[in-house]
Write an enzyme that holds these catalytic residues in place. Structure first.
Site, PDB file in Angstrom:
ATOM      1  N   LYS A  92     -22.862  74.564  89.398  1.00 17.38           N
ATOM      2  CA  LYS A  92     -24.155  74.590  90.343  1.00 17.38           C
ATOM      3  C   LYS A  92     -24.883  76.143  89.903  1.00 17.38           C
ATOM      4  CE  LYS A  92     -21.836  74.078  94.178  1.00 17.38           C
ATOM      5  NZ  LYS A  92     -20.674  74.563  95.463  1.00 17.38           N
TER       6      LYS A  92
ATOM      7  N   GLU B  24     -18.885  74.001 100.570  1.00 17.34           N
ATOM      8  CA  GLU B  24     -19.389  75.532 100.282  1.00 17.34           C
ATOM      9  C   GLU B  24     -20.863  75.214 100.553  1.00 17.34           C
ATOM     10  OE1 GLU B  24     -18.690  79.520  97.862  1.00 17.34           O
ATOM     11  OE2 GLU B  24     -17.736  77.712  97.556  1.00 17.34           O
TER      12      GLU B  24
ATOM     13  N   ARG C 169     -12.288  65.006  88.267  1.00 22.30           N
ATOM     14  CA  ARG C 169     -13.451  65.657  88.635  1.00 22.30           C
ATOM     15  C   ARG C 169     -14.438  64.603  88.584  1.00 22.30           C
ATOM     16  NH1 ARG C 169     -16.434  70.737  89.977  1.00 22.30           N
ATOM     17  NH2 ARG C 169     -14.844  71.522  91.821  1.00 22.30           N
TER      18      ARG C 169
END
Ligand code: ATP
Ligand code: MG
Length: 599
Positions: A318, A77, A308
């Site tokens: 983030k 993204e 992850r």
């Protein structure tokens, strides 16, 4: 082999064989794979860590499921800078495609028009290339498919598989149910196809305000999987989009967009992280409906989830990375203490070291916590065979060699790389005044200290043996100058010459260069800053950056960012790409020579 269409719990046994040393939980013990050396500086890593994703691909290739093709994608993204966790995903996706002769697409997931920015997009492209991967000509945007996604949405409506819901967000949440409680059907669920089509087209045509309606798939409000409880697939947002401008005021949601984008691009294996595991039934549901009506080709891409990457002494969210930048805890996104890719590159991390690290950490279903020391170790391993050597004194103390004539200099030399004579030799002067490391001198030597002490001898590497004769101190008692003598019969390399126990690095004042050197420590003082009482920012390390004024040998005069050096005995360093300008030398220490870090 277990089929991935079976539900797999996040804590399931890793399907990898023991080669990767993957433990079921907790820290991953990294293997030590053999490596391929190819052209200088761009070594590739042998794919020795077999993992369950490769096993799936090999089974598909054997059965001919995708005609032997492997097409993966990396779908960021564009709303932030990439970090080491993304690098892992890039290496898995691009690496696997490469290993099986396939391709990996770079697809920007730009479905959220308010948050996205072209600065991020450019930086992401730059970092994918820096890591050594090629995405051209396979650069895509989810927004490339807005027309198709919209047409498919009408198709779902026409088939009675989607409806416009006019509940407000609160009602929708209340009706969604919980893990224990099934959801409740929306009062708008049974709208007619015509009414749904009319409303959806009005939404598209800007006739309704943000939040007035959403388009939902009609699946099952009682499904034990919350993702199947009539997920919203379109919402109204009167916001300009960076690529489609004002064409749209309805935007598709991620789950709906992602699977269809994958299928349009004929992705074979859609590799993502474990949090999407429970979304897989929705991914499969949407594609199956579109395949059965001939809108999309078969076979559909297969979503495969892996754990992850988490690294201790970091935070990966983030939001937190942004907060660290905004509060000045780090100096920007490319601060060398940061584990953003821009930060790691500026610090002196090489693409090869990151690929090696990603390869070693493998891919598994088991939650993965990796030690920061393993990332540092991968860098040492990547740099040791290639980094040019240099002598640099980080904490200089002056030494005057009194029996060396004033003004006289003599050339000394050392190999650029000790294991590769073809790289030639570097030269520097021996002179009356030199600098040595303050810690290489002890006035009252501890037991086993074989470096310089009063009355004792030490070798200046590649030069002569010197002896400490007397000291000069300032008012506080700190040694300011060491007066020494040298033995003219002991020049390094003299056949039959004598030696002493200690050998230290040095730089002469006559041809040495002054530089600022930045020494970094971990940004946090605790292994898991996210799991501490209070705020994670309370655990910032106040000593994570130390700047020193160093003396460097002259071979470093034209050092440039992107080059790596081993400063003998002190670690691996690179010129800072922001601060180094012609004539000013600023070096970053990427990593020390040994893993000597103690909390
Ligand atoms: P967000 O919460 O905003 O989605 P994100 O870190 O997932 O944050 P994306 O831009 O969606 O950011 O990430 C792109 C890809 O990188 C995704 O496929 C995601 O799964 C993967 N990725 C992100 N963080 C990690 C990580 N720590 N380990 C492995 N893959 C990761
Ligand atoms: Mg994400």
């Amino acid at each position: 082999m277990k089929s991935v269409t079976e539900p797999v719990s996040p804590n399931a046994e890793p399907m990898s064989n023991g080669q990767g040393g993957l433990q079921q939980t907790g820290r991953v013990v990294l293997p030590n794979p053999a490596r391929n050396a190819t052209e200088k500086g761009a070594r590739t890593v042998a794919p020795v860590v077999s993992n369950f994703i490769r096993q799936i691909i090999e089974a598909d290739n054997a059965s001919g499921k995708h005609g032997g093709k492997v097409v993966t994608r990396f779908p960021p993204e564009p709303n932030g800078f990439l970090h080491i966790g993304h690098a892992k995903s890039i290496c898995v996706n691009f690496g696997i495609a490469k290993d099986y002769g396939g391709v990996c697409h770079l697809r920007f997931d730009d479905t959220n028009p308010v948050k996205e920015d072209v600065i991020y997009e450019n930086s992401i492209k730059e970092m994918v290339e820096w890591l050594g991967f090629t995405y051209q000509p396979n650069l895509f945007h989810a927004s490339d498919y807005f027309d198709t996604l919209y047409a498919f949405a009408e198709h779902f409506i026409e088939r009675g598989l989607a409806y416009v819901d006019s509940q407000n967000a609160e009602e929708m949440r209340a009706h969604r149910g919980s893990f224990e409680k099934p959801g409740v059907n929306s009062p708008f669920r049974d709208r007619s196809v015509d009414e749904n089509l009319t409303l959806f087209r009005e939404m598209r045509d800007g006739k309704h305000a943000d939040g007035a309606h959403v388009l939902r798939l009609k699946i099952d409000m009682a499904s034990p999987n919350m993702n199947l409880r009539d997920p919203a697939i379109y919402r109204i947002r009167h916001v300009e989009h960076q690529r489609t401008g004002n064409k749209w005021c309805v935007y598709p949601l991620y789950d709906y967009t992602h699977c269809i984008s994958d299928a349009i691009e004929r992705i074979t294996h859609s590799i993502c992280t474990l949090e999407f595991e429970a979304h897989r039934p929705l991914y499969d549901w949407v594609l199956a409906r579109l395949v059965e009506s001939g809108k999309l080709p078969s076979p559909s891409p297969q979503q495969i989830e892996f754990a992850r990457l988490n690294i201790n002494y970091t935070v990966m969210s983030k939001r937190k990375l942004l907060e660290l930048v905004e509060t000045g805890a780090v100096n920007g996104w490319d601060d060398p203490r940061f584990w953003t890719l821009a930060g790691l590159r500026r610090r002196g991390y090489t693409p090869g070291s990151i690929r090696l690290f990603a390869e070693r950490t493998g891919a598994s279903k088991a939650h993965q916590w990796v030690d920061m020391a393993d990332l540092e170790g991968a860098l040492r391993e990547d740099l040791d065979p290639v980094a040019a050597r240099a002598m640099v004194v980080l904490d200089p103390i002056r030494v005057v060699i009194e029996n060396w004539p004033e003004g006289k200099t003599e050339e000394c030399s050392a190999p650029v790389h000790p294991k590769d004579e073809t790289r030639g030799r570097r030269t520097f002067q021996f002179a009356r005044e030199v600098f040595i490391e303050r810690e290489d001198f002890m006035e009252t030597p501890a037991k086993g200290f074989f470096r310089l002490t009063p009355g004792a001898e030490v070798r200046l590497r590649y030069g002569y043996i010197i002896k400490c004769e007397r000291l000069e101190k300032d008012a506080s008692g700190k040694v300011t100058t060491i007066y020494a003598s040298y033995d003219p019969a002991t020049k390094s390399g003299t056949p039959g010459g004598r030696n002493v126990k200690g050998a230290i690095h040095w730089v002469s004042k006559s041809d040495g260069l002054q530089a600022e050197v930045r020494l970094y420590d971990r940004l946090f003082t605790v292994e898991n800053p996210d799991d501490q009482p209070g705020d994670y920012k309370d655990y910032l390390n106040p000593n994570s950056l130390v700047k020193v004024n160093a003396w460097c040998e002259p071979s470093l005069r034209n050092a440039e960012p992107g080059q790596s050096f081993q400063f003998e005995r002190n670690g691996y360093f690179t010129p800072d790409r922001v601060e180094s300008k012609r004539g000013v030398l600023v070096f970053n220490r990427a990593v020390t020579l040994k893993d000597g870090w103690k909390p």
